[in-house]
Design a protein around this motif. Structure first.
Motif, PDB file in Angstrom:
ATOM      1  N   UNK A 171       0.836  -1.190   0.000  1.00 44.35           N
ATOM      2  CA  UNK A 171       0.000   0.000   0.000  1.00 44.35           C
ATOM      3  C   UNK A 171       0.877   1.248   0.000  1.00 44.35           C
ATOM      4  N   UNK A 172       0.509   2.217  -0.825  1.00 43.55           N
ATOM      5  CA  UNK A 172       1.276   3.456  -0.922  1.00 43.55           C
ATOM      6  C   UNK A 172       0.378   4.653  -0.625  1.00 43.55           C
ATOM      7  N   UNK A 173       0.841   5.522   0.281  1.00 43.58           N
ATOM      8  CA  UNK A 173       0.178   6.802   0.493  1.00 43.58           C
ATOM      9  C   UNK A 173       0.859   7.801  -0.431  1.00 43.58           C
ATOM     10  N   UNK A 174       0.058   8.457  -1.286  1.00 42.00           N
ATOM     11  CA  UNK A 174       0.621   9.330  -2.298  1.00 42.00           C
ATOM     12  C   UNK A 174      -0.022  10.714  -2.242  1.00 42.00           C
ATOM     13  N   UNK A 175       0.633  11.656  -2.877  1.00 39.11           N
ATOM     14  CA  UNK A 175       0.198  13.051  -2.885  1.00 39.11           C
ATOM     15  C   UNK A 175       0.210  13.554  -4.316  1.00 39.11           C
ATOM     16  N   UNK A 176      -0.771  14.384  -4.660  1.00 39.90           N
ATOM     17  CA  UNK A 176      -0.817  14.949  -6.010  1.00 39.90           C
ATOM     18  C   UNK A 176      -1.385  16.363  -5.952  1.00 39.90           C
ATOM     19  N   UNK A 177      -1.093  17.134  -6.975  1.00 40.80           N
ATOM     20  CA  UNK A 177      -1.655  18.475  -7.107  1.00 40.80           C
ATOM     21  C   UNK A 177      -2.496  18.521  -8.381  1.00 40.80           C
ATOM     22  N   UNK A 178      -3.650  19.190  -8.282  1.00 36.19           N
ATOM     23  CA  UNK A 178      -4.517  19.298  -9.446  1.00 36.19           C
ATOM     24  C   UNK A 178      -4.345  20.646 -10.125  1.00 36.19           C
ATOM     25  N   UNK A 179      -4.421  20.633 -11.436  1.00 31.51           N
ATOM     26  CA  UNK A 179      -4.357  21.863 -12.210  1.00 31.51           C
ATOM     27  C   UNK A 179      -5.682  22.613 -12.047  1.00 31.51           C
ATOM     28  N   UNK A 180      -5.621  23.872 -11.644  1.00 27.61           N
ATOM     29  CA  UNK A 180      -6.846  24.637 -11.398  1.00 27.61           C
ATOM     30  C   UNK A 180      -7.658  24.852 -12.669  1.00 27.61           C
ATOM     31  N   UNK A 181      -6.999  24.792 -13.841  1.00 28.80           N
ATOM     32  CA  UNK A 181      -7.707  25.024 -15.098  1.00 28.80           C
ATOM     33  C   UNK A 181      -8.450  23.789 -15.594  1.00 28.80           C
ATOM     34  N   UNK A 182      -8.213  22.659 -14.960  1.00 32.35           N
ATOM     35  CA  UNK A 182      -8.794  21.404 -15.437  1.00 32.35           C
ATOM     36  C   UNK A 182     -10.277  21.325 -15.078  1.00 32.35           C
ATOM     37  N   UNK A 183     -11.106  21.005 -16.073  1.00 31.20           N
ATOM     38  CA  UNK A 183     -12.535  20.837 -15.839  1.00 31.20           C
ATOM     39  C   UNK A 183     -12.821  19.350 -15.635  1.00 31.20           C
ATOM     40  N   UNK A 184     -13.336  19.012 -14.480  1.00 29.61           N
ATOM     41  CA  UNK A 184     -13.639  17.626 -14.174  1.00 29.61           C
ATOM     42  C   UNK A 184     -14.401  17.550 -12.865  1.00 29.61           C
ATOM     43  N   UNK A 185     -14.445  16.362 -12.285  1.00 30.90           N
ATOM     44  CA  UNK A 185     -15.217  16.152 -11.064  1.00 30.90           C
ATOM     45  C   UNK A 185     -14.724  17.036  -9.931  1.00 30.90           C
ATOM     46  N   UNK A 186     -13.403  17.123  -9.749  1.00 32.47           N
ATOM     47  CA  UNK A 186     -12.889  17.922  -8.643  1.00 32.47           C
ATOM     48  C   UNK A 186     -13.184  19.402  -8.820  1.00 32.47           C
ATOM     49  N   UNK A 187     -13.102  19.882 -10.043  1.00 30.25           N
ATOM     50  CA  UNK A 187     -13.423  21.295 -10.273  1.00 30.25           C
ATOM     51  C   UNK A 187     -14.898  21.553 -10.008  1.00 30.25           C
ATOM     52  N   UNK A 188     -15.744  20.582 -10.325  1.00 30.59           N
ATOM     53  CA  UNK A 188     -17.173  20.721 -10.052  1.00 30.59           C
ATOM     54  C   UNK A 188     -17.430  20.747  -8.555  1.00 30.59           C
ATOM     55  N   UNK A 189     -16.744  19.888  -7.805  1.00 31.74           N
ATOM     56  CA  UNK A 189     -16.900  19.856  -6.352  1.00 31.74           C
ATOM     57  C   UNK A 189     -16.411  21.152  -5.728  1.00 31.74           C
ATOM     58  N   UNK A 190     -15.287  21.662  -6.227  1.00 34.88           N
ATOM     59  CA  UNK A 190     -14.739  22.897  -5.684  1.00 34.88           C
ATOM     60  C   UNK A 190     -15.662  24.084  -5.982  1.00 34.88           C
TER      61      UNK A 190
END
Length: 214
Positions: free
Chosen positions: A76-95
């Protein structure tokens, strides 16, 4: 009233889904996160991994960057990522709608999310954003948060249902009288979803009854 919504989305609609092309047997589970329009830095677990370089297994995607390993425990790996603010997708919709992600579990078949909005109107705004931007989601459940015998610890209906059924079937007994698979089949959900509901339910109950910080 705070409302919880569960929905699914195709693998390709979420940037981390690229890992399933190289490692179809893995499960990706997001840690609880609160999206913000200016910055989203989620942590997530990758489980059932058989590779020496998990970072390399994530293909380049326009919506995500700087994926790196934070810690590892066996497979199992705990990982970290950053999302591009310009990206349109589920996370941008949630934000955009200010919706909190309670859980997000991805397999090669689909992504399953459980999110919370401060009201039904908040979740309606999220749905409308998805429709307007052609973000495919399939809503599977909508329900209110339920207070369980006392102030301070709230369980969703699905968390309470999972905990009670697991208790009644003897899942918490030693030895166990029922398996995770059997309970998941009875609820009509995947083992990953059941495990996530039990874990989050435990965390809420312990935080409200045993933790000194509650």
């Amino acid at each position: 009233m705070a409302t919880v919504m569960e929905f699914t989305s195709p693998v390709a609609e979420f940037p981390l889904g690229s890992v399933f092309e190289n490692l179809p047997g893995v499960t990706v589970e997001l840690e609880r996160l609160i999206p913000h329009e200016t910055l989203i830095i989620p942590y997530f677990w990758v489980r059932d991994v058989e590779t020496e370089d998990i970072e390399a297994e994530f293909e380049a995607h326009s919506g995500v960057k700087n994926i790196r390993v934070v810690d590892s425990i066996e497979d199992e790996y705990l990982m970290r990522a950053e999302w591009e603010s310009e990206y349109f997708g589920i996370l941008s919709a949630l934000a955009k709608a200010n919706v909190v992600v309670l859980s997000g579990i991805g397999t090669k078949e689909e992504w399953r999310f459980e999110v919370r909005g401060e009201s039904q109107e908040t979740l309606a705004e999220f749905r409308e954003y998805c429709q307007e931007n052609d973000i495919p989601i399939a809503i599977t459940a909508v329900h209110a948060m339920l207070p369980i015998q006392g102030e301070g610890y709230e369980l969703t209906e699905t968390q309470r249902e999972a905990l009670v059924l697991a208790y009644e079937r003897g899942y918490f007994d030693s030895p166990r009288e029922a398996s995770l698979e059997e309970i998941a089949d009875e609820l009509g959900i995947t083992q990953q979803s059941l495990s996530s509901r039990l874990r989050r339910g435990h965390r809420r109950l312990i935080g409200a009854t045993l933790s000194s910080s509650s």
